[in-house]
Scaffold this motif. Structure first.
Motif, mmCIF file in Angstrom:
data_model
loop_
_atom_site.group_PDB
_atom_site.id
_atom_site.type_symbol
_atom_site.label_atom_id
_atom_site.label_comp_id
_atom_site.label_asym_id
_atom_site.label_seq_id
_atom_site.Cartn_x
_atom_site.Cartn_y
_atom_site.Cartn_z
ATOM 1 N N LYS A 119 53.941 18.108 24.884
ATOM 2 C CA LYS A 119 52.609 18.634 25.215
ATOM 3 C C LYS A 119 51.507 18.065 24.316
ATOM 4 O O LYS A 119 50.683 18.814 23.791
ATOM 5 C CB LYS A 119 52.593 20.168 25.091
ATOM 6 N N ASN A 175 48.224 16.306 23.360
ATOM 7 C CA ASN A 175 46.895 16.123 23.922
ATOM 8 C C ASN A 175 45.937 15.566 22.892
ATOM 9 O O ASN A 175 45.781 16.151 21.828
ATOM 10 C CB ASN A 175 46.363 17.496 24.342
ATOM 11 N N LYS A 182 40.055 12.457 27.805
ATOM 12 C CA LYS A 182 41.472 12.639 27.481
ATOM 13 C C LYS A 182 42.153 11.287 27.273
ATOM 14 O O LYS A 182 42.444 10.574 28.234
ATOM 15 C CB LYS A 182 42.170 13.405 28.611
ATOM 16 N N ASP A 210 47.764 12.604 27.130
ATOM 17 C CA ASP A 210 48.148 13.873 27.756
ATOM 18 C C ASP A 210 49.626 13.754 28.130
ATOM 19 O O ASP A 210 49.984 13.575 29.287
ATOM 20 C CB ASP A 210 47.271 14.093 28.992
ATOM 21 N N ILE A 211 50.467 13.827 27.092
ATOM 22 C CA ILE A 211 51.896 13.569 27.288
ATOM 23 C C ILE A 211 52.660 14.883 27.364
ATOM 24 O O ILE A 211 52.519 15.735 26.486
ATOM 25 C CB ILE A 211 52.447 12.707 26.129
ATOM 26 N N ASP A 212 53.444 15.015 28.402
ATOM 27 C CA ASP A 212 54.251 16.221 28.561
ATOM 28 C C ASP A 212 55.458 16.154 27.632
ATOM 29 O O ASP A 212 55.611 16.986 26.740
ATOM 30 C CB ASP A 212 54.681 16.344 30.029
ATOM 31 N N LEU A 242 52.828 4.070 30.121
ATOM 32 C CA LEU A 242 51.704 4.997 29.968
ATOM 33 C C LEU A 242 50.581 4.546 30.891
ATOM 34 O O LEU A 242 50.342 3.354 31.076
ATOM 35 C CB LEU A 242 51.173 4.979 28.528
ATOM 36 N N GLU A 275 46.553 6.080 31.798
ATOM 37 C CA GLU A 275 45.525 7.094 31.602
ATOM 38 C C GLU A 275 46.031 8.264 30.761
ATOM 39 O O GLU A 275 45.798 9.430 31.076
ATOM 40 C CB GLU A 275 45.001 7.569 32.966
ATOM 41 N N ARG A 315 48.951 9.418 30.310
ATOM 42 C CA ARG A 315 50.157 10.128 30.749
ATOM 43 C C ARG A 315 51.352 9.196 30.843
ATOM 44 O O ARG A 315 51.192 7.990 31.041
ATOM 45 C CB ARG A 315 49.938 10.728 32.146
#
Ligand code: ADP
Ligand code: MG
Length: 254
Positions: free
Chosen positions: A8, A10, A17, A20-22, A216, A218, A220
């Motif tokens: 998570k 950010n 942004k 924004d990696i989960d 990766l 943008e 993510r």
């Protein structure tokens, strides 16, 4: 556990942004390549992992510590080393002396140069020089090295700090094809003893070293997989490889 577990994560810059990696996980002794178009957030990810940038949210766990809460020095002590894009070597010192200064030590520059090396230290410098293509230039002034050799010297200097996880941002930038290939072999060899995250643009280089690749886009994680999976993924072709191929084509066209 020596794996890296990012969750998570950010990072925003003035509301934009950048990251924004989960989830992003690197196993112990893994060599992970991260690719993605310009502005995808690749460098920002490394900046977070080395403590240079604080995320707005998220954790990056390594050796039971959250890197997002540690200082840059603490992160280095924890065993994370970073090779930056621009070489920062002492140009008026020999390659050997640069390597000597890179050995973990609390002494200052002058004291380090005056200090008589212990046998083990000398052997270690020679061994690392051997693995980084510098064995024949140890007595040469660092300022006279080629661009590629300077990059290798920087890699050698980080390796002498013996990182468990090495972060490398665009190691092949500005290198000749031959230097790029050698760099690929070098990183694969150095990855035998540690985990490594390599960011790279040069797709031929990525193909040479890649096992698992993270794309990766943008900020993510667009996808992860081996080179074949990445190259054949329509989303990747759309966002990245497509534009890279267009560039190559237009270069060929003139
Ligand atoms: P990459 O390395 O994938 O090319 P970066 O991580 O350098 O991408 O940048 C991601 C995005 O964040 C870009 O749009 C960039 O302009 C922006 N960015 C990076 N660092 C900063 C900063 N310190 N301040 C403002 N914007 C930044
Ligand atoms: Mg970058």
């Amino acid at each position: 556990m020596e794996n890296l577990y990012v969750q998570k994560l950010n990072v925003s810059f003035d509301g934009f942004k950048a990251l924004d990696i989960d989830i992003f996980e690197v196993q112990q002794n893994e060599l992970r390549v991260v690719i993605g178009p310009n502005g995808a957030g690749k460098t920002t990810l490394l900046d977070v992992l080395c403590g240079k940038t604080r995320p707005d949210e998220g954790t990056a766990i390594f050796r039971d510590r959250d890197l997002t809460k540690l200082s840059e020095d603490e992160i280095v002590s924890l065993g994370i080393g970073r090779k930056f894009q621009a070489p920062t070597v002492f140009t008026s010192l020999s390659v050997f002396d640069n390597l000597m200064l890179a050995i973990k030590t609390d002494r200052g520059v002058f004291a380090s140069l005056m200090h008589r090396l212990q046998r083990g230290e000398r052997r270690r410098i020679e061994e690392v020089a051997e693995r980084t293509g510098l064995a024949d230039v140890l007595d040469v002034l660092a300022g006279t090295l080629s661009h590629g050799q300077k990059q290798w010297l920087e890699i050698a200097m980080v390796i002498l700090q013996d990182p468990t996880l090495l972060l490398v941002d665009e190691p092949a930038a500005g290198m000749s094809d031959e230097e790029t290939y050698k760099t690929g072999e070098m990183l694969q060899n150095l990855a035998k003893d540690r985990s490594m995250i390599v960011i790279e643009h040069d797709m031929e280089f990525v193909r040479q070293i890649a096992r698992k690749v993270t794309v990766l886009h943008e900020g993510r994680v667009l996808m992860e997989g081996n080179m074949d999976e990445v190259q054949n993924d329509p989303r990747v072709i759309e966002c990245y490889l497509g534009s890279a191929m267009h560039r190559e084509e237009s270069n060929v066209a003139g």
